[in-house]
Design a protein around this motif. Structure first.
Motif, PDB file in Angstrom:
ATOM      1  N   GLU A 163       0.840  -1.209  -0.235  1.00  0.00           N
ATOM      2  CA  GLU A 163       0.173  -0.160   0.070  1.00  0.00           C
ATOM      3  C   GLU A 163       0.804   1.284  -0.137  1.00  0.00           C
ATOM      4  O   GLU A 163       0.381   2.256  -0.596  1.00  0.00           O
ATOM      5  CB  GLU A 163      -0.976  -0.061   1.417  1.00  0.00           C
ATOM      6  N   PRO A 164       1.893   1.380   0.718  1.00  0.00           N
ATOM      7  CA  PRO A 164       2.697   2.653   0.748  1.00  0.00           C
ATOM      8  C   PRO A 164       3.545   2.930  -0.749  1.00  0.00           C
ATOM      9  O   PRO A 164       3.620   4.037  -0.754  1.00  0.00           O
ATOM     10  CB  PRO A 164       3.845   2.362   1.953  1.00  0.00           C
ATOM     11  N   TYR A 165       3.434   2.052  -1.431  1.00  0.00           N
ATOM     12  CA  TYR A 165       3.903   2.288  -2.717  1.00  0.00           C
ATOM     13  C   TYR A 165       2.936   3.017  -3.979  1.00  0.00           C
ATOM     14  O   TYR A 165       3.359   3.365  -4.904  1.00  0.00           O
ATOM     15  CB  TYR A 165       4.753   1.102  -3.251  1.00  0.00           C
ATOM     16  N   VAL A 166       2.016   2.675  -3.386  1.00  0.00           N
ATOM     17  CA  VAL A 166       0.815   3.146  -4.253  1.00  0.00           C
ATOM     18  C   VAL A 166       0.474   4.883  -4.058  1.00  0.00           C
ATOM     19  O   VAL A 166       0.639   5.154  -2.931  1.00  0.00           O
ATOM     20  CB  VAL A 166      -0.642   2.675  -3.971  1.00  0.00           C
ATOM     21  N   HIS A 167       0.645   5.539  -5.203  1.00  0.00           N
ATOM     22  CA  HIS A 167       0.842   6.842  -5.193  1.00  0.00           C
ATOM     23  C   HIS A 167      -0.178   7.751  -6.104  1.00  0.00           C
ATOM     24  O   HIS A 167      -0.988   7.113  -6.980  1.00  0.00           O
ATOM     25  CB  HIS A 167       2.200   7.332  -5.643  1.00  0.00           C
ATOM     26  N   ASP A 168       0.064   8.919  -5.900  1.00  0.00           N
ATOM     27  CA  ASP A 168      -0.809   9.749  -6.704  1.00  0.00           C
ATOM     28  C   ASP A 168      -0.552   9.599  -8.197  1.00  0.00           C
ATOM     29  O   ASP A 168       0.349   9.428  -8.953  1.00  0.00           O
ATOM     30  CB  ASP A 168      -0.718  11.306  -6.532  1.00  0.00           C
ATOM     31  N   VAL A 169      -1.836   9.730  -8.978  1.00  0.00           N
ATOM     32  CA  VAL A 169      -1.729   9.197 -10.317  1.00  0.00           C
ATOM     33  C   VAL A 169      -1.929  10.196 -11.564  1.00  0.00           C
ATOM     34  O   VAL A 169      -2.046  11.132 -11.353  1.00  0.00           O
ATOM     35  CB  VAL A 169      -3.117   8.182 -10.464  1.00  0.00           C
ATOM     36  N   LEU A 170      -1.769   9.550 -12.639  1.00  0.00           N
ATOM     37  CA  LEU A 170      -2.087  10.330 -13.902  1.00  0.00           C
ATOM     38  C   LEU A 170      -3.427   9.629 -14.279  1.00  0.00           C
ATOM     39  O   LEU A 170      -3.601   8.553 -14.284  1.00  0.00           O
ATOM     40  CB  LEU A 170      -1.227   9.902 -14.876  1.00  0.00           C
ATOM     41  N   ASN A 171      -4.430  10.552 -14.164  1.00  0.00           N
ATOM     42  CA  ASN A 171      -5.823  10.242 -14.436  1.00  0.00           C
ATOM     43  C   ASN A 171      -6.004  10.341 -15.959  1.00  0.00           C
ATOM     44  O   ASN A 171      -6.581  11.115 -16.549  1.00  0.00           O
ATOM     45  CB  ASN A 171      -6.989  11.177 -13.720  1.00  0.00           C
ATOM     46  N   VAL A 172      -5.824   9.169 -16.555  1.00  0.00           N
ATOM     47  CA  VAL A 172      -5.946   8.805 -17.888  1.00  0.00           C
ATOM     48  C   VAL A 172      -7.286   8.935 -18.453  1.00  0.00           C
ATOM     49  O   VAL A 172      -8.028   8.378 -18.020  1.00  0.00           O
ATOM     50  CB  VAL A 172      -5.150   7.618 -18.491  1.00  0.00           C
ATOM     51  N   PHE A 173      -7.499   9.751 -19.386  1.00  0.00           N
ATOM     52  CA  PHE A 173      -8.714  10.032 -20.092  1.00  0.00           C
ATOM     53  C   PHE A 173      -9.702  10.669 -19.313  1.00  0.00           C
ATOM     54  O   PHE A 173     -10.863  11.316 -19.735  1.00  0.00           O
ATOM     55  CB  PHE A 173      -9.655   8.484 -20.526  1.00  0.00           C
ATOM     56  N   MET A 174      -9.398  10.949 -17.849  1.00  0.00           N
ATOM     57  CA  MET A 174     -10.386  11.677 -17.249  1.00  0.00           C
ATOM     58  C   MET A 174     -10.656  13.117 -17.460  1.00  0.00           C
ATOM     59  O   MET A 174      -9.390  13.880 -17.651  1.00  0.00           O
ATOM     60  CB  MET A 174      -9.979  11.502 -15.584  1.00  0.00           C
ATOM     61  N   CYS A 175     -11.648  13.838 -17.416  1.00  0.00           N
ATOM     62  CA  CYS A 175     -11.715  15.223 -17.842  1.00  0.00           C
ATOM     63  C   CYS A 175     -12.219  15.896 -16.643  1.00  0.00           C
ATOM     64  O   CYS A 175     -12.917  15.721 -15.763  1.00  0.00           O
ATOM     65  CB  CYS A 175     -13.003  15.129 -18.816  1.00  0.00           C
ATOM     66  N   THR A 176     -11.169  16.790 -16.231  1.00  0.00           N
ATOM     67  CA  THR A 176     -11.396  17.575 -14.760  1.00  0.00           C
ATOM     68  C   THR A 176     -10.904  18.882 -14.966  1.00  0.00           C
ATOM     69  O   THR A 176     -10.260  19.325 -15.990  1.00  0.00           O
ATOM     70  CB  THR A 176     -10.399  16.908 -14.239  1.00  0.00           C
ATOM     71  N   GLY A 177     -11.215  19.615 -13.999  1.00  0.00           N
ATOM     72  CA  GLY A 177     -10.706  21.190 -13.793  1.00  0.00           C
ATOM     73  C   GLY A 177     -10.939  21.561 -12.692  1.00  0.00           C
ATOM     74  O   GLY A 177     -11.291  20.670 -11.535  1.00  0.00           O
ATOM     75  N   PHE A 178     -11.130  22.928 -12.412  1.00  0.00           N
ATOM     76  CA  PHE A 178     -11.547  23.598 -11.179  1.00  0.00           C
ATOM     77  C   PHE A 178     -12.504  24.389 -11.692  1.00  0.00           C
ATOM     78  O   PHE A 178     -12.724  25.182 -12.415  1.00  0.00           O
ATOM     79  CB  PHE A 178     -10.394  24.423 -10.453  1.00  0.00           C
ATOM     80  N   THR A 179     -13.684  24.383 -10.620  1.00  0.00           N
ATOM     81  CA  THR A 179     -14.834  25.436 -10.756  1.00  0.00           C
ATOM     82  C   THR A 179     -14.436  26.715 -10.735  1.00  0.00           C
ATOM     83  O   THR A 179     -13.445  27.170 -10.108  1.00  0.00           O
ATOM     84  CB  THR A 179     -15.667  25.086  -9.799  1.00  0.00           C
ATOM     85  N   ARG A 180     -15.024  27.717 -11.489  1.00  0.00           N
ATOM     86  CA  ARG A 180     -14.699  29.219 -11.636  1.00  0.00           C
ATOM     87  C   ARG A 180     -15.057  29.710 -10.388  1.00  0.00           C
ATOM     88  O   ARG A 180     -14.135  30.821 -10.032  1.00  0.00           O
ATOM     89  CB  ARG A 180     -15.518  29.804 -12.711  1.00  0.00           C
TER      90      ARG A 180
END
Length: 287
Positions: free
Chosen positions: A188-205
């Motif tokens: 588990e400690p080796y699992v890390h933050d990811v590249l979200n492949v194909f995911m469509c994201t952003g930050f609300t205005r």
């Protein structure tokens, strides 16, 4: 919901806000991406292996240095969470935060996926992206983000009070444990933050909160990368499907993903050599 201000704006508030931003990490000194370097290898490469990732599951795969790998959407719209490690040293892993700082919130052709400190070198380079046409939409959304962390059972319990065992964090942990022979606690400690492949994201205005929306990915789309060192990858087919509604549930329609591994023809990469670890580390005693 964000907190409302508790303090009145000072008289010079407008002037303070009007200060122009400065890019934190100018990347002009990085070698410019040259697609022609990879073109002969891409034209000659041959498929040597493929791994199918079932819906709401994860698999581990290996990619030798100097090979290409593609994350493919073989059926319906589906996003995936990608982990990358140095195949010989799992302590060297994908550093999503620094990748974001250098290349922006979303990656595409020409961007590197950087490794963790103190190693800090390109693990992989994006060489083709069939979704590069998407750019930015009216909501500020883009594809292939390095913003999100990965869905996990801990946050799910915090926010919903429920236990869900097929979050990407859980899937990647089980897959790495199965591949390496480690226990779940060890993996588990080796699992890390990811590249979200194909995911469509952003930050609300308005509140600047992280959002997701239905991915534009369709059957046949792929993200292709070049392995700069020997890689071990982990890919989870997110339980959110195309992430158009919610994740970490059985409600979303989910589909498999596929990883294809390609070997280029001998000599087609010209003078390419695998990158060394950070020069700073080499001069300060890292072995």
């Amino acid at each position: 919901m964000k907190y409302t201000p508790q303090n009145s704006a000072p008289l010079d508030a407008a002037a303070r806000k009007a200060v122009k931003p400065v890019i934190c990490y100018p990347i002009d000194s990085l070698p410019a991406y040259d697609a022609s370097v990879f073109a002969p290898a891409r034209e000659s490469m041959q498929l040597i292996d493929e791994v199918i990732i079932p819906p709401r599951d994860a698999k581990v795969f290996d990619v030798p240095a100097g090979h290409f790998f593609r994350i493919v959407c073989p059926e319906g719209p589906q996003v995936g969470d990608l982990n990358l490690w140095n195949a010989q040293n799992l302590n060297e892993r994908f550093f999503s935060g620094k990748t974001r700082a250098l290349h922006g919130t979303h990656v595409s052709t020409g961007d590197h996926l950087w490794s963790s400190l103190p190693y800090f070198r390109p693990l992989a380079t994006v060489t083709w992206d069939t979704l590069d046409w998407y750019g930015w939409d009216e909501f500020g959304g883009g594809v292939h983000d390095v913003i999100g962390t990965r869905c996990d059972p801990y946050t799910n319990r915090l926010l919903s009070g429920d236990d869900y065992h097929y979050c990407c964090h859980s899937n990647l942990t089980r897959a790495l444990a199965a591949d390496t022979g480690m226990s779940l606690d060890e993996a588990e400690p080796y699992v890390h933050d990811v590249l979200n492949v194909f995911m469509c994201t952003g930050f609300t205005r308005d509140t600047k909160q992280y959002f997701m929306k239905a991915s534009p990915v369709r059957k046949g789309d792929y993200l292709e990368m070049f392995a700069q060192i020997d890689l071990k990858g982990g890919l989870s087919a997110c339980p959110g499907g195309d992430c158009g509604s919610k994740h970490s549930s059985e409600e979303a329609i989910c589909a498999p993903l596929k990883v294809e591994i390609y070997k280029p023809a001998e000599g087609s990469l010209g003078n390419w050599t695998a990158p060394d670890i950070s020069a700073y580390s080499r001069t300060h005693g890292l072995k």
